[in-house]
Motif scaffolding. Structure first.
Motif, PDB file in Angstrom:
ATOM      1  N   THR A  11      -5.936  -4.144  15.204  1.00  0.00           N
ATOM      2  CA  THR A  11      -6.835  -3.584  16.328  1.00  0.00           C
ATOM      3  C   THR A  11      -6.513  -2.913  17.261  1.00  0.00           C
ATOM      4  O   THR A  11      -7.020  -1.722  17.618  1.00  0.00           O
ATOM      5  CB  THR A  11      -8.223  -4.192  16.195  1.00  0.00           C
ATOM      6  OG1 THR A  11      -9.647  -3.323  16.766  1.00  0.00           O
ATOM      7  CG2 THR A  11      -7.668  -5.482  17.797  1.00  0.00           C
TER       8      THR A  11
ATOM      9  N   ALA B 209      -4.762   0.760  15.334  1.00  0.00           N
ATOM     10  CA  ALA B 209      -5.224   1.070  15.663  1.00  0.00           C
ATOM     11  C   ALA B 209      -6.284   2.269  16.959  1.00  0.00           C
ATOM     12  O   ALA B 209      -6.705   3.005  16.897  1.00  0.00           O
ATOM     13  CB  ALA B 209      -6.171   1.307  14.336  1.00  0.00           C
ATOM     14  N   SER B 210      -6.658   1.061  17.750  1.00  0.00           N
ATOM     15  CA  SER B 210      -8.013   1.502  19.042  1.00  0.00           C
ATOM     16  C   SER B 210      -7.320   2.145  20.104  1.00  0.00           C
ATOM     17  O   SER B 210      -7.081   3.542  20.415  1.00  0.00           O
ATOM     18  CB  SER B 210      -8.481   0.948  19.223  1.00  0.00           C
ATOM     19  OG  SER B 210      -7.476  -0.918  20.160  1.00  0.00           O
TER      20      SER B 210
ATOM     21  N   ASP C  14     -10.442  -1.148  12.017  1.00  0.00           N
ATOM     22  CA  ASP C  14      -9.170  -0.663  12.517  1.00  0.00           C
ATOM     23  C   ASP C  14      -8.542  -1.312  11.750  1.00  0.00           C
ATOM     24  O   ASP C  14      -7.458  -1.047  11.485  1.00  0.00           O
ATOM     25  CB  ASP C  14      -9.308  -1.812  14.034  1.00  0.00           C
ATOM     26  CG  ASP C  14      -9.932  -0.755  14.695  1.00  0.00           C
ATOM     27  OD1 ASP C  14     -10.254   0.456  14.184  1.00  0.00           O
ATOM     28  OD2 ASP C  14     -10.006  -1.125  15.827  1.00  0.00           O
TER      29      ASP C  14
ATOM     30  N   SER D 272     -10.823   4.963  14.303  1.00  0.00           N
ATOM     31  CA  SER D 272     -10.204   3.889  14.354  1.00  0.00           C
ATOM     32  C   SER D 272      -9.839   4.146  15.851  1.00  0.00           C
ATOM     33  O   SER D 272     -10.509   3.010  16.952  1.00  0.00           O
ATOM     34  CB  SER D 272      -8.411   3.529  14.574  1.00  0.00           C
ATOM     35  OG  SER D 272      -7.595   4.585  15.032  1.00  0.00           O
TER      36      SER D 272
ATOM     37  N   THR E 265     -13.713   1.903  18.996  1.00  0.00           N
ATOM     38  CA  THR E 265     -13.850   1.653  20.523  1.00  0.00           C
ATOM     39  C   THR E 265     -14.341   1.875  21.220  1.00  0.00           C
ATOM     40  O   THR E 265     -14.445   1.830  22.472  1.00  0.00           O
ATOM     41  CB  THR E 265     -11.280   1.638  20.578  1.00  0.00           C
ATOM     42  OG1 THR E 265     -10.955   1.110  19.165  1.00  0.00           O
ATOM     43  CG2 THR E 265     -11.238   1.474  21.390  1.00  0.00           C
TER      44      THR E 265
END
Length: 512
Positions: free
Chosen positions: A51, A54-55, A183, A330, A334
């Motif tokens: 995550t 991805a974020s 994510d 992604s 967030t």
């Protein structure tokens, strides 16, 4: 060029699949406002690492590093971007551990600022944080809209609307729980897709030797590691990205989502190592575009996609479309979660909204408002890099007093404000993109220095650090750090004890 219909259908299909997945996973797992905002102590090492990657690595990596390589200094500019993207994640290891220790039931950086410094500094940081994250979200919408318009001729408003609405659905419903799950899956897809896209581009251009020869013959500075403008860009972008990420509530949420300090350390460390090659690969598309003579002042912001449309077959272009959609999803979820989290936490603290159900409704309503605003801006086609640099400047002037305040008892609100504002004044005075606004002030034009990015970012961070250091040196009032744990509470009244692996499995929390 990929057909407009095929690109739009594949985009909507990808959005739909992940929206359904996010809704499915979040069902029954969002039992409280705490789950919606923090997913506290629920993510293991693999999930936290995924995550984070991805974020933080949104669609901007297909725009900004390539633009930097094509127009701001070639290879050293890209290296600076890659290193600058990793440094904040490494800094979060000690800083994240520190804030979990000081405020184990906390939710956000602004909570810390309010208790640690006071209301004036709190409002200042809140405005800067929300502005940065909104710009980040708008830049992501701009990125996806611009890329599909270039690759397949899809109107920008259609792309921005589709992405914004689909992401909004599962984000508003599942909050951080849904975001961490999607994510994780997106990261598993993004990394190989980026590698495939880069490999296909290199093969289509005749191999690495041919790419190198073409770039050197067109402009030797593109691959010169000592090229001064590139080194300068690489230096100031480190400070720009560092400041921005330290004010990114999305990352602070993941500090609390990690199921323990060891998970936090491993995850942030691995994520930092992973983002470096990702940014390098994306940035080299800009060098290739410049070497092929595809870049003009009007098209340098889409250098990555100039290569895609020029040399890649349609099947690989579809891969790039999928890559862009995944990257935007992604990071967009967030930012939506982060902004909603900040405002919802503040409303709860001020007792402006009573009851957990009302807080959840307000949080989801704010998510809708933010998404609609980002969709509108994303359809305008602004430069992604310019959007980011403007927001980064504000963060570069503010983050040092905040981090210093985690350790120095003598730093007061006045000292933190003085450091932030002094850095901001210096940064704005040099910042090229705000020069037009500053010249509207009568008599100010003759007082301004020559605009340049390097002194803007170095000045903002350096002056902020100097003034904050002086404030700490002369400060006498000692802050009691225990106040951070006694004045902040979780919304469901739970403690912040780290769960055992058996407990995590039993409660269905996100784990490795």
């Amino acid at each position: 060029m990929v057909s407009q219909t095929a690109a739009l259908v594949s985009t909507v299909a990808t959005l739909a699949v992940f929206t359904v997945a996010g809704l499915w996973y979040a069902r029954g797992r969002v039992g409280s406002i705490e789950d919606l905002l923090t997913a506290r102590n629920s993510a293991g090492t693999a999930a936290t690492t995924a995550t984070l990657i991805a974020s933080t690595m949104g669609a901007w990596i297909l725009f900004s590093p390539a633009e930097a390589g094509a127009a701001f200094g070639g290879l050293p500019a890209i290296l600076g971007y890659a290193i600058g993207s990793a440094i904040p994640l490494l800094l979060f290891i000690p800083v994240g551990s520190r804030i979990r220790e000081l405020m184990p039931t906390g939710h956000s950086l602004t909570e810390f600022v309010l208790v640690r410094f006071g209301p004036v500094m709190y409002v200042f940081v809140l405005v800067v944080s929300v502005f940065y994250m909104f710009i980040f979200l708008a830049a992501e919408m701009t990125a996806i809209a611009g890329s599909l318009e270039l690759i397949a001729g899809v109107p920008a408003w259609q792309t921005a609307t589709a992405v914004g609405l689909f992401v909004l659905v599962y984000t508003a419903y599942g909050g951080l729980v849904a975001s961490i799950f999607t994510d994780t899956v997106q990261t598993l897809l993004v990394l190989p897709l980026l590698a495939v896209g880069f490999g296909a581009a290199v093969l289509s251009l005749g191999g690495t030797d041919a790419v190198y020869t073409t770039a050197i013959s067109t402009d030797p500075t593109l691959l010169d590691p000592g090229f001064r403008p590139g080194l300068e860009f690489g230096l100031y972008v480190v400070f720009a990205v560092l400041g921005a990420n330290m004010l990114n509530q999305g990352i602070w949420q993941r500090v609390y989502a990690a199921d323990g300090e060891s998970t936090l350390r491993r995850s942030f460390g691995v994520a930092a190592l992973t983002v470096v090659p990702m940014v390098l690969l994306a940035g080299l598309f800009g060098v290739a575009a410049a070497g092929l003579g595809l870049v003009t002042p009007e098209t340098q912001s889409v250098a990555f996609f100039l290569v895609v449309t020029e040399v890649l077959p349609e099947t690989i272009a579809f891969v790039v479309v999928l890559l862009v959609v995944l990257l935007v999803m992604s990071s967009a979820d967030t930012m939506l979660n982060a902004i909603s989290s900040l405002v919802t936490v503040d409303l709860a603290r001020l007792d402006a909204v009573e009851g957990e159900r009302s807080l959840r409704l307000v949080g989801r309503g704010l998510t809708v408002v933010v998404a609609l605003g980002a969709i509108v801006i994303g359809a305008q086609g602004y430069s992604v890099l310019q959007l980011f640099l403007t927001a980064d400047l504000l963060a570069a002037a503010v983050f040092v007093p905040l981090i210093w305040g985690l350790y120095a008892e003598g730093l007061t609100e006045r000292g933190a404000l003085a450091g932030s504002l002094a850095g901001l004044v210096v940064g704005i005075a040099y910042f090229p993109m705000l020069r037009g606004l500053l010249l509207l002030v009568p008599g100010l034009g003759g007082l301004l220095p020559e605009p340049a990015f390097l002194p803007a970012f170095l000045g903002a961070t350096g002056v902020s650090t100097l003034v904050t250091g002086l404030a700490v040196a002369v400060g006498r009032r000692g802050f009691e750090f225990d106040a951070l744990s006694t004045e902040l509470r979780s919304f469901d009244g739970s403690t912040a004890e780290e769960p055992t692996p058996d407990e995590s499995a039993a409660t269905g929390e996100v784990s490795d």
